[in-house]
Scaffold this active site. Structure first.
Site, PDB file in Angstrom:
ATOM      1  N   THR A 149      10.920  38.889  14.221  1.00 13.80           N
ATOM      2  CA  THR A 149      10.136  40.134  14.099  1.00 13.80           C
ATOM      3  C   THR A 149       8.791  39.908  13.417  1.00 13.80           C
ATOM      4  O   THR A 149       7.915  40.762  13.493  1.00 13.80           O
ATOM      5  CB  THR A 149      10.908  41.168  13.259  1.00 13.80           C
ATOM      6  OG1 THR A 149      11.034  40.636  11.912  1.00 13.80           O
ATOM      7  CG2 THR A 149      12.288  41.440  13.837  1.00 13.80           C
ATOM      8  N   ARG A 177       9.132  35.279   6.198  1.00 15.07           N
ATOM      9  CA  ARG A 177       8.912  35.972   7.467  1.00 15.07           C
ATOM     10  C   ARG A 177      10.123  35.785   8.360  1.00 15.07           C
ATOM     11  O   ARG A 177      10.549  34.663   8.597  1.00 15.07           O
ATOM     12  CB  ARG A 177       7.723  35.348   8.223  1.00 15.07           C
ATOM     13  CG  ARG A 177       6.402  35.680   7.722  1.00 15.07           C
ATOM     14  CD  ARG A 177       5.318  35.500   8.751  1.00 15.07           C
ATOM     15  NE  ARG A 177       5.331  34.269   9.537  1.00 15.07           N
ATOM     16  CZ  ARG A 177       4.440  34.006  10.482  1.00 15.07           C
ATOM     17  NH1 ARG A 177       3.497  34.883  10.762  1.00 15.07           N
ATOM     18  NH2 ARG A 177       4.481  32.888  11.142  1.00 15.07           N
ATOM     19  N   ASP A 231       6.541  24.512   4.557  1.00 13.44           N
ATOM     20  CA  ASP A 231       7.178  23.277   5.026  1.00 13.44           C
ATOM     21  C   ASP A 231       6.312  22.065   4.691  1.00 13.44           C
ATOM     22  O   ASP A 231       6.833  21.017   4.290  1.00 13.44           O
ATOM     23  CB  ASP A 231       7.413  23.336   6.539  1.00 13.44           C
ATOM     24  CG  ASP A 231       8.603  24.212   6.895  1.00 13.44           C
ATOM     25  OD1 ASP A 231       9.403  24.528   5.991  1.00 13.44           O
ATOM     26  OD2 ASP A 231       8.730  24.573   8.077  1.00 13.44           O
ATOM     27  N   ASP A 266       2.947  25.170   9.126  1.00 10.90           N
ATOM     28  CA  ASP A 266       3.708  25.990   8.181  1.00 10.90           C
ATOM     29  C   ASP A 266       3.436  25.483   6.763  1.00 10.90           C
ATOM     30  O   ASP A 266       3.832  24.372   6.397  1.00 10.90           O
ATOM     31  CB  ASP A 266       5.206  25.893   8.518  1.00 10.90           C
ATOM     32  CG  ASP A 266       6.024  26.863   7.678  1.00 10.90           C
ATOM     33  OD1 ASP A 266       6.696  27.719   8.258  1.00 10.90           O
ATOM     34  OD2 ASP A 266       5.981  26.763   6.424  1.00 10.90           O
TER      35      ASP A 266
HETATM   36  C1  PRP Z   1       4.195  32.022   5.101  1.00  7.59           C
HETATM   37  C2  PRP Z   1       2.983  32.156   4.198  1.00  7.59           C
HETATM   38  C3  PRP Z   1       2.872  33.650   4.029  1.00  7.59           C
HETATM   39  C4  PRP Z   1       3.319  34.149   5.385  1.00  7.59           C
HETATM   40  C5  PRP Z   1       2.118  34.537   6.173  1.00  7.59           C
HETATM   41  O1  PRP Z   1       5.350  32.157   4.370  1.00  7.59           O
HETATM   42  O2  PRP Z   1       3.095  31.465   2.998  1.00  7.59           O
HETATM   43  O3  PRP Z   1       3.663  34.177   2.992  1.00  7.59           O
HETATM   44  O4  PRP Z   1       4.010  33.071   6.035  1.00  7.59           O
HETATM   45  O5  PRP Z   1       2.467  35.119   7.372  1.00  7.59           O
HETATM   46  P1  PRP Z   1       2.182  36.643   7.692  1.00  7.59           P
HETATM   47  O6  PRP Z   1       0.767  36.905   7.295  1.00  7.59           O
HETATM   48  O7  PRP Z   1       2.376  36.720   9.192  1.00  7.59           O
HETATM   49  O8  PRP Z   1       3.151  37.498   6.958  1.00  7.59           O
HETATM   50  P2  PRP Z   1       6.812  32.010   5.017  1.00  7.59           P
HETATM   51  O9  PRP Z   1       7.312  33.337   5.462  1.00  7.59           O
HETATM   52  O10 PRP Z   1       6.803  30.936   6.052  1.00  7.59           O
HETATM   53  O11 PRP Z   1       7.697  31.625   3.781  1.00  7.59           O
HETATM   54  P3  PRP Z   1       7.685  30.305   2.861  1.00  7.59           P
HETATM   55  O12 PRP Z   1       6.401  30.344   2.061  1.00  7.59           O
HETATM   56  O13 PRP Z   1       8.894  30.494   2.020  1.00  7.59           O
HETATM   57  O14 PRP Z   1       7.753  29.106   3.748  1.00  7.59           O
HETATM   58  N1  URA Z   2       2.653  30.987   7.817  1.00  5.24           N
HETATM   59  C1  URA Z   2       2.280  29.684   7.761  1.00  5.24           C
HETATM   60  O1  URA Z   2       2.725  28.948   6.876  1.00  5.24           O
HETATM   61  N2  URA Z   2       1.429  29.235   8.683  1.00  5.24           N
HETATM   62  C2  URA Z   2       0.931  30.010   9.662  1.00  5.24           C
HETATM   63  O2  URA Z   2       0.127  29.521  10.479  1.00  5.24           O
HETATM   64  C3  URA Z   2       1.330  31.344   9.709  1.00  5.24           C
HETATM   65  C4  URA Z   2       2.192  31.815   8.769  1.00  5.24           C
END
Ligand code: PRP
Ligand code: URA
Length: 214
Positions: free
Chosen positions: A113, A109, A208, A205
């Site tokens: 945005t 994400r 993380d 997150d």
């Molecule tokens: C997180 C999660 C989803 C997304 C959800 O991933 O694992 O893929 O955010 O958010 P959304 O519904 O608003 O799109 P992130 O983008 O943080 O990536 P990562 O798994 O690599 O940490």
């Molecule tokens: N992605 C995450 O990992 N946590 C949230 O709460 C939202 C998006």
């Protein structure tokens, strides 16, 4: 155990799922503990999400004699993981269905945005013939899940389920509007999204917390 939240949205409210989810939410839970709990919950969610798979009888011989024994019907499943955090659910799902095929969709994400940025895509070429279960622990705005499923549909997937651990009501609304044909399974629908697009109370997150990258 599960209950309907709305048409096509199921909450898996089994006590073990809810108990383990509370441990995951706790900010004091370690990275190792978080990963283990996610894998364990994935087993329980996998059990629920595959509840309606079709069976067919196969003739076998037990040491005691012949029988028609039920086995899963049709082509092997596809599990599609939205990277990175999807891999936490994927590992547990593969423990139960080791022969599943796997698709990977690399998305992150954009922090400003909240729109997904794709960096990787690989899926089985015959995905059109298989049930595809898309996994990502978090459904927040749903922008990532919506994009991932559009990508899989472009590749030919036409029988899809989306499985997550936590969802925001805003994400459920956006997802079911964009993909009304895709059932959603989740362990919880939380209160709301904050101004940064995080689920509240949520668990922070997920990527993380899984990988200790904060
Ligand atoms: C997180 C999660 C989803 C997304 C959800 O991933 O694992 O893929 O955010 O958010 P959304 O519904 O608003 O799109 P992130 O983008 O943080 O990536 P990562 O798994 O690599 O940490
Ligand atoms: N992605 C995450 O990992 N946590 C949230 O709460 C939202 C998006």
């Amino acid at each position: 155990m599960s209950k309907k939240y709305q048409e096509n949205v199921t909450i898996v409210d089994h006590p073990l799922v809810q108990h383990k989810l509370s441990l995951m939410r706790d900010e004091k839970t370690s990275t190792a503990g978080f990963r283990l709990l996610l894998r364990e919950i994935a087993h329980l969610l996998c059990y629920e999400v595959t509840r309606d798979l079709e069976l067919e009888n196969i003739a076998i011989n037990t040491p005691m004699g012949a029988m028609d024994a039920p086995k899963l019907k049709g082509k092997k499943l596809v599990f599609a993981s939205i990277l990175r955090a999807g891999n936490g659910l994927l590992e547990g799902m593969l423990d139960l269905v080791p022969s599943a095929r796997v698709a990977h969709i690399g998305l992150y994400r954009d922090h400003d945005t909240l729109m997904p940025v794709e960096y990787y895509f690989k899926a089985p070429s015959d995905i059109a013939d298989r049930l595809t279960i898309v996994v990502d622990p978090m459904l927040a705005t749903a922008n990532s899940a919506i994009a991932a499923i559009e990508r899989l549909k472009d590749r030919g997937a036409n029988n899809l389920i989306f499985l997550c651990l936590l969802a925001a009501p805003e994400g459920i609304a956006a997802f079911t509007k964009a993909h009304p044909d895709v059932p959603v399974f989740t362990a919880s629908i939380d209160d709301h999204l904050n101004e940064k697009g995080y689920i509240v109370p949520g668990l922070g997150d997920a990527g993380d917390r899984m990988y200790g990258t904060r």
